[in-house]
Scaffold this active site. Structure first.
Site, mmCIF file in Angstrom:
data_model
loop_
_atom_site.group_PDB
_atom_site.id
_atom_site.type_symbol
_atom_site.label_atom_id
_atom_site.label_comp_id
_atom_site.label_asym_id
_atom_site.label_seq_id
_atom_site.Cartn_x
_atom_site.Cartn_y
_atom_site.Cartn_z
ATOM 1 N N TYR A 1 -32.395 6.318 -2.928
ATOM 2 C CA TYR A 1 -33.069 7.169 -2.151
ATOM 3 C C TYR A 1 -33.390 6.938 -0.695
ATOM 4 O O TYR A 1 -34.473 6.875 -0.222
ATOM 5 C CB TYR A 1 -34.614 7.577 -2.908
ATOM 6 C CG TYR A 1 -34.460 7.984 -4.310
ATOM 7 C CD1 TYR A 1 -33.441 8.554 -4.801
ATOM 8 C CD2 TYR A 1 -35.476 7.204 -5.239
ATOM 9 C CE1 TYR A 1 -33.347 9.068 -6.268
ATOM 10 C CE2 TYR A 1 -35.145 7.512 -6.520
ATOM 11 C CZ TYR A 1 -34.014 8.474 -7.009
ATOM 12 O OH TYR A 1 -33.908 8.555 -8.264
ATOM 13 N N HIS A 2 -32.256 6.354 -0.084
ATOM 14 C CA HIS A 2 -32.545 6.089 1.305
ATOM 15 C C HIS A 2 -31.428 6.873 2.407
ATOM 16 O O HIS A 2 -30.703 6.347 2.889
ATOM 17 C CB HIS A 2 -31.999 4.471 1.618
ATOM 18 C CG HIS A 2 -32.870 3.721 0.591
ATOM 19 N ND1 HIS A 2 -32.470 2.497 0.369
ATOM 20 C CD2 HIS A 2 -33.975 3.461 0.217
ATOM 21 C CE1 HIS A 2 -33.270 1.730 -0.449
ATOM 22 N NE2 HIS A 2 -34.473 2.651 -0.541
ATOM 23 N N PRO A 3 -31.705 8.224 2.169
ATOM 24 C CA PRO A 3 -30.658 8.936 2.963
ATOM 25 C C PRO A 3 -30.949 8.880 4.519
ATOM 26 O O PRO A 3 -32.248 8.878 4.845
ATOM 27 C CB PRO A 3 -30.830 10.283 2.431
ATOM 28 C CG PRO A 3 -32.421 10.552 1.989
ATOM 29 C CD PRO A 3 -32.622 9.102 1.448
ATOM 30 N N ASP B 1 -26.415 6.593 2.423
ATOM 31 C CA ASP B 1 -27.338 6.234 1.194
ATOM 32 C C ASP B 1 -26.949 4.930 0.599
ATOM 33 O O ASP B 1 -25.761 4.379 0.760
ATOM 34 C CB ASP B 1 -27.173 7.458 0.354
ATOM 35 C CG ASP B 1 -28.511 7.256 -0.633
ATOM 36 O OD1 ASP B 1 -29.558 6.396 -0.276
ATOM 37 O OD2 ASP B 1 -28.426 7.908 -1.839
#
Length: 541
Positions: free
Chosen positions: A468-470, A294
């Site tokens: 919020y970039h998993p 992330d």
């Protein structure tokens, strides 16, 4: 088990990737595609109004509501880990920022075993999905389904940000999604005519006019695997449970959290972990749930000496005025996500390409809506784009209703701590430029007394939030790689007729926001699923 429905392709999740697959697979007129989504309608104004972006990702109606396990390097905090539970998935609740990533990101994928996913292999699919008429056609698409617009940068603070970047000696790029990402320029976003333009708007909704595509509501509990082959999925809706059968393939597009969760519940994952939960092993794949990545970011906030910021719109009356104007005209402040200026720069001379990203915002506010003590301020979201820390997704139990255990392992690698200190140093230098002299009225965060490496590390541990970039939890790689979960065609290794197509298959996180590369990934995967020769750009060196 009762058979509820069947189709040639069963896609789990109507999110960014699932909507693309629905649109492209249903182009095959002789084949039926069925998409299953647990969430509901995306019609509400909280989703459709770009300026309301902070609301849907904090609403249980639209968000799965996951939180991480306590993160040791972040003072034991549990961070929000939102994913869209709604038609359009996370493209319906995200910040609408459109960043492809750097060409070097995809060369890294290729070297990691994702053969064919180098820049020459992905550029045609970025171009195919885009409707970006402002871009150079050598690099940008002009007639794709996804509208990409560019921030106007009319706000005086956006203009100061750009001027300060030039004063600090940084490059200016006319299009960070075009020939050169490096530099500062106008942010791009997925909006159209004043509204959010999600993957549902671009792909799913038009495709639902075809008679060979269906959308069904339901909670998928697991994939049914018989004799090493996926035959369908178990779906619950209320008290009703049944099987939706796939004549050709099951495709998981359920997110970097829910796709590995479903594989594990289906007996696909580390055999010892599955056995400990009483789950029969269908395929021993130790990489399922591993390699989770992330982007972490901090907000460097400045007080503003002039009342020119967006904070004037953040009280109850201001929000009402913005909302009313947007409802009537689809214009005004409600029509922008207000991330209109971006920056991509190298943290130092050893960086092969940009590894720091900026989102500038002419307000001092967090995603959850809370504000600093001062009424007017501005901020930069900043963080390292190529983190070395890794985490994992695990089952909490064998009950499908239980949320997964999510542990990112943020800052577990010491290089990531040093990278954050460098990000803070670069940002302070940016805000100290003459262009901000008439606006800057002191640093709100980290604050003027936060200077030493230990103090900066403590600030990051206390205040850093997920961007919020998993991704990465079902890593793509060579079929002979023990820890790869899917091969370069997104097929689950060890199980026939089962694929994963979403951000979970990315070998490494890209340099920027993840929605654009997720859309591209699904575009390319759709060709692979249909047996079409993948496109390549012969002109890319």
């Amino acid at each position: 088990m009762r058979v509820l429905d069947e189709a040639d392709f069963v896609v789990v999740g109507a999110g960014s990737a699932g909507c693309v697959l629905a649109g492209r697979l249903s182009e095959e007129g002789g084949l039926e595609t069925l998409v299953i989504e647990h969430g509901g309608s995306d019609a509400g104004p909280f989703i459709q109004m770009p300026a309301a972006l902070s609301y849907p990702m904090n609403m249980g109606r639209y968000d799965w509501g996951y939180r991480t396990e306590p993160e040791p390097a972040l003072a034991g905090r549990r961070l929000a880990a939102p994913r869209g539970k709604v038609i359009g998935g996370s493209s319906s609740i995200n910040g609408m920022v459109y960043v492809r990533g750097h060409p070097g990101d995809f060369e890294r994928w290729h070297r990691a075993g994702a053969e064919g996913w180098d820049y020459a292999g992905v550029l045609p699919y970025f171009k195919r999905l885009e409707n970006a008429p402002h871009g150079d056609p050598r690099w940008r698409g002009h007639d794709g389904p996804m509208h990409v617009t560019r921030g106007g940068q009319q706000h005086v603070l956006d203009q100061a940000f750009m001027a300060a970047a030039a004063e600090a000696g940084h490059l200016v790029t006319p299009d960070y999604n075009g020939a050169s990402q490096e530099g500062f320029g106008a942010m791009e976003r997925t909006t159209w005519r004043g509204r959010r333009w999600s993957a549902a708007s671009a792909y799913l909704r038009p495709a639902l006019r075809r008679n060979n595509l269906r959308l069904r509501r339901g909670f998928v509990e697991r994939v049914v695997v018989e004799a090493g082959r996926a035959v369908g999925v178990v779906v619950r809706r209320g008290r009703r449970v049944g099987l939706i059968r796939a004549r050709r393939e099951v495709i998981l597009s359920a997110s970097a959290f829910n796709s590995p969760k479903l594989l594990l519940l289906s007996g696909i994952g580390p055999a010892d972990d599955l056995a400990a939960l009483g789950i029969a092993v269908a395929a021993d794949r130790p990489g399922v749930g591993e390699n989770l990545q992330d982007h972490l970011e901090v907000y460097v906030q400045m007080a503003c000496r002039r009342p020119v910021t967006l904070n004037a719109h953040l009280n109850l009356l201001g929000k009402a005025r913005v909302g009313a104007r947007w409802l009537l005209t689809r214009g005004g402040p409600g029509a922008s996500n207000h991330f209109e200026s971006a920056g991509f720069l190298r943290s130092g001379p050893a960086s092969p390409y940009p590894d720091v990203q900026y989102h500038f915002l002419p307000a001092a506010v967090r995603y959850d809506g809370t504000q600093p003590a001062r009424a007017h301020g501005f901020q930069a979201h900043v963080g390292p784009m190529l983190p070395r820390s890794r985490g994992r997704v695990r089952l909490r139990s064998a009950d499908p209703a239980d949320p997964p255990r999510i542990a990112f392992g943020y800052l577990s690698h010491p290089d990531d701590r040093a990278a954050f200190r460098r990000c803070l140093e670069l940002t302070r230098a940016l805000f100290a430029q003459p262009a901000f002299a008439e606006f800057a009225d002191g640093e709100l965060a980290p604050g003027p007394d936060c200077r030493s490496p230990a103090e900066l590390d403590a600030f990051v541990a206390r205040e850093a939030e997920s961007a919020y970039h998993p991704c990465g939890s079902c890593r793509m790689g060579d079929a002979g790689d023990e820890f790869a979960v899917v091969d370069p065609a997104c097929r689950v290794i060890g199980v026939e007729r089962l694929r994963v197509v979403d951000s979970s298959v990315m070998p490494t996180v890209t340099n920027g926001n993840l929605n654009a590369p997720t859309l591209m990934l699904a575009e390319r995967a759709a060709d692979l699923i249909r047996g079409r020769p993948p496109l390549r750009d012969a002109g890319v060196a």
